[in-house]
Design a protein around this motif. Structure first.
Motif, PDB file in Angstrom:
ATOM      1  N   GLU A  28     -12.710  -0.442   3.097  1.00  0.00           N
ATOM      2  CA  GLU A  28     -12.394   0.811   3.773  1.00  0.00           C
ATOM      3  C   GLU A  28     -13.166   0.990   5.087  1.00  0.00           C
ATOM      4  OE1 GLU A  28     -13.182   3.632   0.603  1.00  0.00           O
ATOM      5  OE2 GLU A  28     -11.040   4.009   0.418  1.00  0.00           O
ATOM      6  N   ASP A  67      -0.299   0.513  -4.733  1.00  0.00           N
ATOM      7  CA  ASP A  67       0.563   0.507  -3.552  1.00  0.00           C
ATOM      8  C   ASP A  67       1.857  -0.239  -3.842  1.00  0.00           C
ATOM      9  OD1 ASP A  67       0.810   1.147  -0.655  1.00  0.00           O
ATOM     10  OD2 ASP A  67       0.923  -1.033  -0.466  1.00  0.00           O
ATOM     11  N   GLY A  77       4.678   3.449   0.658  1.00  0.00           N
ATOM     12  CA  GLY A  77       3.337   3.134   0.200  1.00  0.00           C
ATOM     13  C   GLY A  77       2.686   4.298  -0.524  1.00  0.00           C
ATOM     14  N   ASP A  81      -4.358   7.339   1.787  1.00  0.00           N
ATOM     15  CA  ASP A  81      -5.158   7.822   2.917  1.00  0.00           C
ATOM     16  C   ASP A  81      -5.164   9.335   3.008  1.00  0.00           C
ATOM     17  OD1 ASP A  81      -2.418   7.870   3.537  1.00  0.00           O
ATOM     18  OD2 ASP A  81      -2.851   7.871   5.689  1.00  0.00           O
ATOM     19  N   ARG A 116      -2.793  13.018   6.361  1.00  0.00           N
ATOM     20  CA  ARG A 116      -2.712  11.563   6.372  1.00  0.00           C
ATOM     21  C   ARG A 116      -3.562  10.991   7.497  1.00  0.00           C
ATOM     22  NH1 ARG A 116       1.423   9.883   2.836  1.00  0.00           N
ATOM     23  NH2 ARG A 116       0.407   7.872   3.117  1.00  0.00           N
ATOM     24  N   GLN A 120       2.437   6.092   9.529  1.00  0.00           N
ATOM     25  CA  GLN A 120       3.180   4.844   9.436  1.00  0.00           C
ATOM     26  C   GLN A 120       4.436   4.942  10.292  1.00  0.00           C
ATOM     27  OE1 GLN A 120       3.247   2.825   5.666  1.00  0.00           O
ATOM     28  NE2 GLN A 120       1.839   4.305   4.746  1.00  0.00           N
ATOM     29  N   LEU A 126       1.259   1.088  12.740  1.00  0.00           N
ATOM     30  CA  LEU A 126       0.360   2.097  12.186  1.00  0.00           C
ATOM     31  C   LEU A 126      -0.359   2.824  13.313  1.00  0.00           C
ATOM     32  CD1 LEU A 126      -1.343  -0.010   9.335  1.00  0.00           C
ATOM     33  CD2 LEU A 126       0.684   1.462   9.144  1.00  0.00           C
ATOM     34  N   LEU A 273      -5.582   2.199   4.162  1.00  0.00           N
ATOM     35  CA  LEU A 273      -4.481   2.176   3.197  1.00  0.00           C
ATOM     36  C   LEU A 273      -4.779   1.225   2.045  1.00  0.00           C
ATOM     37  CD1 LEU A 273      -1.529   2.003   5.758  1.00  0.00           C
ATOM     38  CD2 LEU A 273      -2.252   4.000   4.443  1.00  0.00           C
ATOM     39  N   ARG A 275      -5.766  -1.941   2.346  1.00  0.00           N
ATOM     40  CA  ARG A 275      -5.351  -3.315   2.624  1.00  0.00           C
ATOM     41  C   ARG A 275      -6.314  -3.945   3.625  1.00  0.00           C
ATOM     42  NH1 ARG A 275      -0.096  -0.889   3.985  1.00  0.00           N
ATOM     43  NH2 ARG A 275      -0.261  -1.831   6.062  1.00  0.00           N
TER      44      ARG A 275
END
Length: 403
Positions: A28, A67, A77, A81, A116, A120, A126, A273, A275
């Motif tokens: 993160e 996710d 997704g 967030d 958020r 997206q 993003l 998110l 990832r």
């Protein structure tokens, strides 16, 4: 007994997993929380949840599974967030920590359920949600922010030094075509963006947008990556050229830059998110005299002063120069030293350099360049416009004029 067993599992499980080779990972954009100190008083107890969360060794896999299930069942997704952003911001220079006694945003989506952090866009693009929020829920009126920046300008210039204020445009400003049809604060932020830029320029800010657009046209693609808030190397070169020309008009006429290699670095938005992704960038040379390459390595940290000294060349500025910036200065640190023979780079959001040390760098400079990202200026979230800093730097510069 149940409570004791739970407490034992809470403290011992991460250690046992570590012994057998299972390690928690950073997912993160922040370092894993360390175990709180008993000397912290009550903060020991409030710090335990953060430590425990970060030490969950299989957390990354769980987030990826959540996710994947969300995308499979709902076609979107998981809302990973939605939690409020960290106080210091997940991205350097994005949502900085609020200075002591500074006003806090009122009605900020940061504190509202469903906010958020990542917008997206289309084609997998993003964006950072704070780009819009900063314009719609500023900490202070923009006129007050710009007035304070002008106070800093006057303090620097009245001491015989040159002052340049440069604003790094938000990704939402430069690549709006990839934004979704609807996102939080769209109706408020879009008209506010143009109004803010009109005030920026009236206050004497250096406008990088025209050259950024020209560079985008030359390479045939946006010069902000799809998965990161910062510009690519093409944007970094624009900042280096425009800042050098602002200090000494025409100095870059002999500059030559050519592409060299492609390289990957971690992108800053996917971790919000859950990832991990990289962004692929094109590296360039920077030859200020057309022959000698002065492009260097990117600095991973400008939380403390970074000094770069080289011999004078045609196309370089031989003056002690301070660039007091944020993560966009860091993202441009490969090329900024190419135009200056005696350069200091320092972040204005840092706990590693004291206010007194930062002010000393102002005193040691003949040229002061202050860089800040658009969202921070629009929001009024700038540590160097607080009364304590302004009064201290003005007094110190008055004691040490140059001329």
């Amino acid at each position: 007994m149940t409570a004791l067993v739970c407490a034992l599992m809470f403290f011992v499980t991460p250690t046992l997993l570590w012994i057998v080779g299972v390690r928690p990972t950073e997912i993160e954009n922040h370092k894993l929380a360390s175990f709180p100190s008993l000397g912290d008083g009550w903060k020991f107890f409030t710090g335990l949840p953060g430590w425990a969360t970060d030490q969950l060794s299989f957390r990354s896999g769980a987030i990826s599974a959540a996710d994947g299930i969300s995308r499979g069942l709902f076609g979107e997704g998981a809302p990973l967030d939605q939690a409020p952003p960290p106080v210091a911001g997940p991205i350097p220079g994005a949502t900085p920590s609020t200075p002591k006694n500074a006003p806090s945003p009122q009605g900020s989506p940061n504190s509202q359920a469903g906010y958020r952090r990542v917008v997206q866009g289309v084609d997998g693009w993003l964006y950072y949600g704070y780009d819009a929020e900063a314009k719609c829920a500023p900490s202070r009126p923009l006129a007050d922010t710009l007035s304070r920046i002008n106070t800093l300008r006057q303090a620097v210039e009245s001491s015989g030094r040159k002052f340049v204020f440069v604003i790094a445009p938000d990704k939402t400003t430069m690549v709006p075509q990839k934004l979704p049809a609807s996102y939080p604060d769209k109706d408020c932020s879009q008209p506010k963006q143009e109004a803010d830029w009109a005030q920026f320029l009236a206050a004497g800010a250096l406008d990088l947008r025209p050259e950024l657009k020209k560079s985008e046209g030359r390479v045939g693609r946006p010069i902000y990556p799809p998965n990161d808030t910062h510009w690519t190397d093409e944007g970094a070169l624009v900042m280096a050229r425009d800042v050098a020309n602002a200090v000494q008009p025409g100095v870059t006429q002999t500059w030559v830059s050519t592409p060299t290699r492609m390289y990957d670095v971690n992108a800053d938005l996917p971790p919000l998110l859950g990832r991990n992704e990289v962004k692929t960038l094109q590296e360039y040379t920077l030859k200020p005299d057309g022959a000698v390459d002065r492009g260097g390595l990117s600095n991973g940290d400008i939380d403390k002063p970074v000094y770069r000294k080289t011999s004078p060349l045609v196309g370089t500025i031989d003056k002690r120069t301070l660039i007091y910036g944020d993560s966009f200065t860091k993202a441009s640190s490969r090329y900024l030293p190419g135009g200056f023979t005696n350069l200091t780079m320092l972040a204005h959001y840092t706990s590693k350099t004291t206010q007194e040390q930062a002010i000393d760098e102002f005193v040691n400079a003949e040229v002061v360049v202050v860089e800040a990202v658009e969202r921070s200026v629009s929001a009024g979230q700038l540590t160097f416009i607080e009364d304590g800093f302004l009064n201290a730097v003005r007094a110190k510069l008055e004691e040490h004029p140059i001329g």
